[in-house]
Write a protein that holds these residues in place. Structure first.
Motif, PDB file in Angstrom:
ATOM      1  N   ASN A   1       0.818  -1.208   0.000  1.00 50.07           N
ATOM      2  CA  ASN A   1       0.000   0.000   0.000  1.00 50.07           C
ATOM      3  C   ASN A   1       0.860   1.269   0.000  1.00 50.07           C
ATOM      4  O   ASN A   1       1.824   1.383   0.749  1.00 50.07           O
ATOM      5  CB  ASN A   1      -0.916   0.018   1.226  1.00 50.07           C
ATOM      6  CG  ASN A   1      -1.908  -1.127   1.219  1.00 50.07           C
ATOM      7  OD1 ASN A   1      -2.400  -1.524   0.176  1.00 50.07           O
ATOM      8  ND2 ASN A   1      -2.196  -1.673   2.395  1.00 50.07           N
ATOM      9  N   PHE A   2       0.489   2.201  -0.870  1.00 51.97           N
ATOM     10  CA  PHE A   2       1.124   3.508  -0.956  1.00 51.97           C
ATOM     11  C   PHE A   2       2.622   3.440  -1.270  1.00 51.97           C
ATOM     12  O   PHE A   2       3.393   4.291  -0.835  1.00 51.97           O
ATOM     13  CB  PHE A   2       0.870   4.309   0.327  1.00 51.97           C
ATOM     14  CG  PHE A   2      -0.591   4.557   0.578  1.00 51.97           C
ATOM     15  CD1 PHE A   2      -1.274   5.530  -0.127  1.00 51.97           C
ATOM     16  CD2 PHE A   2      -1.292   3.779   1.483  1.00 51.97           C
ATOM     17  CE1 PHE A   2      -2.633   5.729   0.078  1.00 51.97           C
ATOM     18  CE2 PHE A   2      -2.652   3.972   1.696  1.00 51.97           C
ATOM     19  CZ  PHE A   2      -3.326   4.956   0.986  1.00 51.97           C
ATOM     20  N   CYS A   3       3.013   2.423  -2.001  1.00 53.89           N
ATOM     21  CA  CYS A   3       4.361   2.388  -2.591  1.00 53.89           C
ATOM     22  C   CYS A   3       4.206   2.964  -3.992  1.00 53.89           C
ATOM     23  O   CYS A   3       4.034   2.239  -4.982  1.00 53.89           O
ATOM     24  CB  CYS A   3       4.902   0.965  -2.614  1.00 53.89           C
ATOM     25  SG  CYS A   3       5.144   0.257  -0.985  1.00 53.89           S
ATOM     26  N   LYS A   4       4.249   4.263  -4.108  1.00 56.47           N
ATOM     27  CA  LYS A   4       3.767   4.973  -5.283  1.00 56.47           C
ATOM     28  C   LYS A   4       4.663   4.858  -6.508  1.00 56.47           C
ATOM     29  O   LYS A   4       4.268   5.240  -7.614  1.00 56.47           O
ATOM     30  CB  LYS A   4       3.536   6.442  -4.931  1.00 56.47           C
ATOM     31  CG  LYS A   4       2.449   6.634  -3.880  1.00 56.47           C
ATOM     32  CD  LYS A   4       2.156   8.097  -3.628  1.00 56.47           C
ATOM     33  CE  LYS A   4       1.012   8.255  -2.635  1.00 56.47           C
ATOM     34  NZ  LYS A   4       0.694   9.685  -2.387  1.00 56.47           N
ATOM     35  N   LEU A   5       5.874   4.341  -6.340  1.00 62.68           N
ATOM     36  CA  LEU A   5       6.775   4.224  -7.489  1.00 62.68           C
ATOM     37  C   LEU A   5       6.625   2.894  -8.216  1.00 62.68           C
ATOM     38  O   LEU A   5       7.243   2.685  -9.261  1.00 62.68           O
ATOM     39  CB  LEU A   5       8.232   4.408  -7.034  1.00 62.68           C
ATOM     40  CG  LEU A   5       8.564   5.772  -6.407  1.00 62.68           C
ATOM     41  CD1 LEU A   5      10.043   5.838  -6.038  1.00 62.68           C
ATOM     42  CD2 LEU A   5       8.205   6.911  -7.356  1.00 62.68           C
TER      43      LEU A   5
END
Length: 371
Positions: free
Chosen positions: A204-208
């Motif tokens: 979750n929320f590992c945006k890369l």
């Protein structure tokens, strides 16, 4: 004459009295400061030996000096020190001398990472919880020797691909949480792909991370749960992400049900009435499951199910699992739904049993396709 311990305070007397009635006690939860400090006195040695599970979570005053007393708990298997934010690496050095320890929880202990060099001593450790510990890449090398780890939580730290690289030796991992580590990229997923025993992965929320990399990892690993809320790209490329057609005229209900389904790694397409659901199915009859409301405008759910079954028959398609959701609990209503072609009927409002049923119906459908 043998020395006899005489309680010096009322607290000591109370603790001795209680301990005498707790022979064989194995689990202790968070203790008030006064009792905690006295528990480690020599007169409680037999009591200490029995304890296998100790939680000091949210004991904000628990210090490194007190932690030295943990060495008396020789049979301790589970230790929870979450939110004991005064602890440093010195406390971890003491903890790592507990030979039987299997579970160690250090969530929100932001000063302990300097003591990570001691972690390899915990040969029996299977669960390590290190979320919100402000961990950086270099110290992850001390987790690498823990070959028996099956559950590792590294959520919300300061890790990049360099830190994840050290996890490649943890081949026994079943659960891995890397959520809220915003600097990890697709390169980290190349490492994760080698952990072939993984069943649950949190990103979750590992945006890369990209859709292509996530698709590759789901093709490689036999994951039972994959959480990817807040990733930068849509992940429709993932072949193992089941596609559900949700027919629901209430925007609020559709949003809530979609959020729950997406939380369990389902992709959801919403139709706001029965006619739209039928059209979507005709355009793409490859939905893994259909979740159908009964009362809708344009075309009701029961009529829609009949039309879908007719379309499948005409085109030689395998029946798609269809769950009808209804507020009508009468047995006659259930029979009407099943006669129309529904696979199963659930009562509204839906709960987690819907997720279990959806997975079961899809697995049965996949097996029938392979047969």
């Amino acid at each position: 004459m043998a020395n006899t311990y005489v309680p010096s305070t009322l607290v000591d007397l109370c603790l001795i009295t209680v301990s005498k009635h707790l022979d064989g006690c194995k689990i202790l939860n968070t203790l008030p400061d006064a009792l905690r400090q006295r528990l480690f006195k020599a007169e409680f040695e037999s009591f200490q030996t029995d304890v296998t599970d100790l939680s000091l979570s949210h004991c904000y005053t628990f210090t490194d000096d007190e932690a030295k007393n943990l060495k008396h708990l020789k049979n301790l298997q589970k230790l929870n020190l979450a939110h004991c934010d005064k602890l440093t690496g010195y406390a971890l050095f003491t903890v790592c001398q507990l030979p039987q320890l299997e579970t160690l929880i250090l969530a929100h202990c932001t000063k302990v990472s300097v003591g990570f060099y001691s972690l390899p001593q915990l040969k029996n450790l299977t669960t390590l919880e290190l979320s919100f510990c402000e961990i950086r890449d270099p110290v992850i090398q001390f987790i690498s020797p823990l070959k028996n780890l099956t559950n590792l939580n590294l959520m919300c730290n300061r890790l990049s691909d360099e830190g994840v690289e050290h996890l490649k030796n943890l081949t026994s991992l079943v659960k891995l949480n890397l959520s809220l580590n915003p600097y990890i990229t697709d390169k980290s997923l190349e490492i994760v792909k080698t952990l072939t025993n993984l069943e649950e992965l949190n990103l979750n929320f590992c945006k890369l991370l990209t859709a292509v990399a996530i698709s590759a990892i789901t093709d490689t690993l036999n994951l039972k749960q994959l959480d990817m809320v807040g990733t930068a790209d849509p992940i429709s490329l993932s072949k193992t992400r089941p596609l559900i057609l949700l027919a629901e005229d209430s925007k609020f209900q559709a949003r809530m049900i979609s959020m729950v389904l997406q939380r369990y790694n389902f992709e959801v397409e919403v139709a706001t009435n029965g006619l739209e659901a039928l059209e979507k199915f005709r355009e793409n009859p490859r939905f893994d499951l259909i979740l159908m409301d009964v009362v809708m405008p344009m075309m009701d759910g029961i009529s829609c199910v009949k039309e879908i079954r007719g379309f499948e028959t005409q085109n030689g398609l395998k029946p798609t699992p269809i769950i009808i959701q209804t507020a009508d609990t009468r047995e006659s209503q259930r029979n009407v739904c099943l006669e129309a072609g529904a696979t199963e009927v659930l009562r509204k409002p839906l709960d987690n049993s819907c997720i279990s049923l959806a997975k079961e119906l899809m697995e049965n459908s996949y097996h029938s396709l392979k047969a």
